[in-house]
Design a protein around this motif. Structure first.
Motif, PDB file in Angstrom:
ATOM      1  N   SER A  33       0.981  -4.541  -7.581  1.00 13.80           N
ATOM      2  CA  SER A  33       0.443  -3.967  -8.820  1.00 13.80           C
ATOM      3  C   SER A  33      -0.894  -3.299  -8.547  1.00 13.80           C
ATOM      4  N   PRO A  34      -1.165  -2.187  -9.210  1.00 14.01           N
ATOM      5  CA  PRO A  34      -2.448  -1.517  -8.984  1.00 14.01           C
ATOM      6  C   PRO A  34      -3.606  -2.380  -9.482  1.00 14.01           C
ATOM      7  N   VAL A  35      -4.761  -2.198  -8.869  1.00 13.39           N
ATOM      8  CA  VAL A  35      -5.937  -2.974  -9.292  1.00 13.39           C
ATOM      9  C   VAL A  35      -7.120  -2.048  -9.511  1.00 13.39           C
ATOM     10  N   CYS A  36      -8.088  -2.572 -10.231  1.00 14.11           N
ATOM     11  CA  CYS A  36      -9.358  -1.873 -10.390  1.00 14.11           C
ATOM     12  C   CYS A  36     -10.294  -2.440  -9.329  1.00 14.11           C
ATOM     13  N   TYR A  37     -10.831  -1.587  -8.482  1.00  9.93           N
ATOM     14  CA  TYR A  37     -11.767  -2.068  -7.462  1.00  9.93           C
ATOM     15  C   TYR A  37     -13.158  -2.146  -8.065  1.00  9.93           C
ATOM     16  N   PHE A  51     -16.060  -9.631 -15.281  1.00 12.60           N
ATOM     17  CA  PHE A  51     -15.099  -8.611 -14.844  1.00 12.60           C
ATOM     18  C   PHE A  51     -14.294  -9.099 -13.632  1.00 12.60           C
ATOM     19  N   ALA A  52     -14.980  -9.830 -12.729  1.00 12.83           N
ATOM     20  CA  ALA A  52     -14.271 -10.300 -11.531  1.00 12.83           C
ATOM     21  C   ALA A  52     -13.179 -11.295 -11.893  1.00 12.83           C
ATOM     22  N   CYS A  57      -8.791  -6.954 -11.667  1.00 11.48           N
ATOM     23  CA  CYS A  57      -9.954  -6.526 -10.877  1.00 11.48           C
ATOM     24  C   CYS A  57     -10.000  -7.222  -9.523  1.00 11.48           C
ATOM     25  N   GLU A  58     -10.350  -6.470  -8.514  1.00 13.79           N
ATOM     26  CA  GLU A  58     -10.542  -7.027  -7.181  1.00 13.79           C
ATOM     27  C   GLU A  58     -11.933  -6.611  -6.723  1.00 13.79           C
ATOM     28  N   THR A  59     -12.756  -7.617  -6.395  1.00 17.89           N
ATOM     29  CA  THR A  59     -14.133  -7.294  -6.031  1.00 17.89           C
ATOM     30  C   THR A  59     -14.192  -6.762  -4.603  1.00 17.89           C
ATOM     31  N   ILE A  60     -14.970  -5.700  -4.420  1.00 20.96           N
ATOM     32  CA  ILE A  60     -15.138  -5.138  -3.074  1.00 20.96           C
ATOM     33  C   ILE A  60     -16.635  -4.992  -2.807  1.00 20.96           C
ATOM     34  N   ALA A  61     -16.988  -4.859  -1.534  1.00 17.74           N
ATOM     35  CA  ALA A  61     -18.406  -4.784  -1.179  1.00 17.74           C
ATOM     36  C   ALA A  61     -18.951  -3.371  -1.377  1.00 17.74           C
ATOM     37  N   VAL A  67      -7.617   3.601  -0.041  1.00 16.41           N
ATOM     38  CA  VAL A  67      -6.716   2.487  -0.336  1.00 16.41           C
ATOM     39  C   VAL A  67      -5.626   3.010  -1.268  1.00 16.41           C
ATOM     40  N   ALA A  68      -4.399   2.812  -0.867  1.00 22.34           N
ATOM     41  CA  ALA A  68      -3.281   3.456  -1.572  1.00 22.34           C
ATOM     42  C   ALA A  68      -3.126   2.975  -3.015  1.00 22.34           C
ATOM     43  N   ASP A  69      -3.300   1.671  -3.254  1.00 19.65           N
ATOM     44  CA  ASP A  69      -2.978   1.160  -4.585  1.00 19.65           C
ATOM     45  C   ASP A  69      -4.157   1.194  -5.558  1.00 19.65           C
ATOM     46  N   ILE A  70      -5.199   1.910  -5.219  1.00 21.19           N
ATOM     47  CA  ILE A  70      -6.338   2.001  -6.148  1.00 21.19           C
ATOM     48  C   ILE A  70      -5.912   2.737  -7.415  1.00 21.19           C
ATOM     49  N   GLN A  71      -6.212   2.168  -8.558  1.00 20.98           N
ATOM     50  CA  GLN A  71      -5.945   2.849  -9.809  1.00 20.98           C
ATOM     51  C   GLN A  71      -7.261   3.344 -10.405  1.00 20.98           C
ATOM     52  N   LEU A  72      -8.301   2.569 -10.122  1.00 17.26           N
ATOM     53  CA  LEU A  72      -9.589   2.830 -10.766  1.00 17.26           C
ATOM     54  C   LEU A  72     -10.691   2.146  -9.958  1.00 17.26           C
ATOM     55  N   ARG A  73     -11.894   2.677 -10.032  1.00 18.48           N
ATOM     56  CA  ARG A  73     -13.041   1.985  -9.432  1.00 18.48           C
ATOM     57  C   ARG A  73     -14.080   1.740 -10.516  1.00 18.48           C
ATOM     58  N   MET A  74     -14.786   0.656 -10.372  1.00 16.39           N
ATOM     59  CA  MET A  74     -15.856   0.370 -11.337  1.00 16.39           C
ATOM     60  C   MET A  74     -17.096  -0.047 -10.578  1.00 16.39           C
TER      61      MET A  74
END
Ligand SMILES: C[S@@+](CC[C@H](N)C(=O)[O-])C[C@H]1O[C@@H](n2cnc3c(N)ncnc32)[C@H](O)[C@@H]1O
Length: 304
Positions: A33-37, A51-52, A57-61, A67-74
């Protein structure tokens, strides 16, 4: 399913829902499933934590691009969460306290806004009209109505969007501009409710005078085939809302606009107002009693 006591005053509803009535209907997500980074680096710990904790949502540094499955970034910048679509420069902030929209909210001719005219109708200028915005989205229509003296309750089914809206409303409530903070204080976001149709079916006590519906439509289809013309900002915003909607598609059941419309018509004390693109068919195929149209939008009016 949300359960509410049978006799609860309108003003107590947000507190009741915030206290204990949290029902989130989710399907189990597909593995891909797509996630919001989510880049939480500049955000406060409490906001980042909220939000985390959302399952989309998937937390990134940092901001990752490939990344192929990115739907959105925040990410958090200048006291606000910024949303960015993948592979694009487009950025959107859900924020009432800055920019062009703030000027629109504070404009002396707020009563001339089409949404205000549709909802308030012939109500005297000093009348407080109680509105339930069942499809809150980014909260812009709700804030215009509140700036025009309405008392607005809002419900948004997508938890990520509801949290963004909560941040924006809270920031506006604490804004030094008294007109802005007063308008935001007339907005009450119902937390923990997922589907407005279910909420309206179990609505406790005093029905809202007006119920306002603006369900999401496919923007490209609407602009191409249904005569939608809108500003660059609202185009961007609608695309971001569609991306958030897509994040939840594998995880939540899709809302049924017919059910929403029927529940609204049963509950509204005075009328239901539906926002549509100018050439779109009426919601649920129901012919409105009257319409208020501008170049960019149409409001269908269903009196009770
Ligand atoms: C087009 S947007 C609304 C935009 C809003 N009028 C504004 O001014 O920002 C529609 C929103 O309604 C929400 N929605 C649709 N059906 C819903 C339902 N049954 N219950 C709660 N929210 C719903 C969608 O998730 C979406 O965010």
């Amino acid at each position: 399913m949300t359960f509410l006591p049978s006799r609860l005053h309108w003003s107590k509803l947000p507190m009741y829902l915030a206290d204990g009535c949290r029902s989130v209907q989710t399907c189990s997500a597909m593995p891909d499933s797509p996630v919001c980074y989510l880049d939480t680096r500049n955000a406060s710990a409490s906001s980042a934590e909220i939000f985390a904790s959302l399952d989309v949502c998937e937390t990134i540094a940092g901001i990752e691009n490939n990344v192929a499955d990115i739907q959105l970034r925040m990410f958090y910048q200048q006291d606000a969460w910024v949303l960015q679509l993948p592979g694009e420069k487009t950025r959107v902030t859900i924020d009432f306290a800055s920019g062009e929209f703030t000027r629109r909210l504070l404009a002396p001719n707020i009563m001339a806004e089409a949404v205000v005219r549709a909802v308030r109708g012939r109500a005297p200028a000093d009348a407080v009209v109680r509105v339930f915005d069942a499809t809150a989205g980014a909260g812009r229509d709700a804030m215009l109505l509140a700036a025009a003296g309405c008392e607005v309750m809002l419900c948004e089914r997508l938890p990520l969007l509801a949290e963004l809206l909560a941040v924006a409303l809270s920031n506006a409530q604490h804004d030094p501009l008294p007109e802005l903070s007063a308008a935001a204080s007339r907005c009450q976001l119902l937390r923990g409710v997922v589907d407005s149709a279910q909420l309206m079916a179990d609505w406790p006590h005093a029905p809202p005078e007006v119920i306002y519906l603006d369900p999401l439509y496919q923007h490209s289809q609407a602009s191409g085939k249904q005569g939608l013309k809108s500003s660059a900002l609202s185009n961007k915003l609608m695309r971001v809302l569609q991306h958030i909607d897509a994040l939840y598609a594998p995880r939540m059941p899709k809302p049924d606009p017919v059910e929403l419309m029927e529940a609204a018509l049963r509950l509204a004390k005075h009328k239901v107002i539906v926002k549509r693109p100018p050439a779109a068919p009426p919601l649920a195929g129901l012919k409105p009693a009257s319409q208020l149209s501008t170049k960019t939008v149409r409001f269908d009016v269903y009196p009770r």
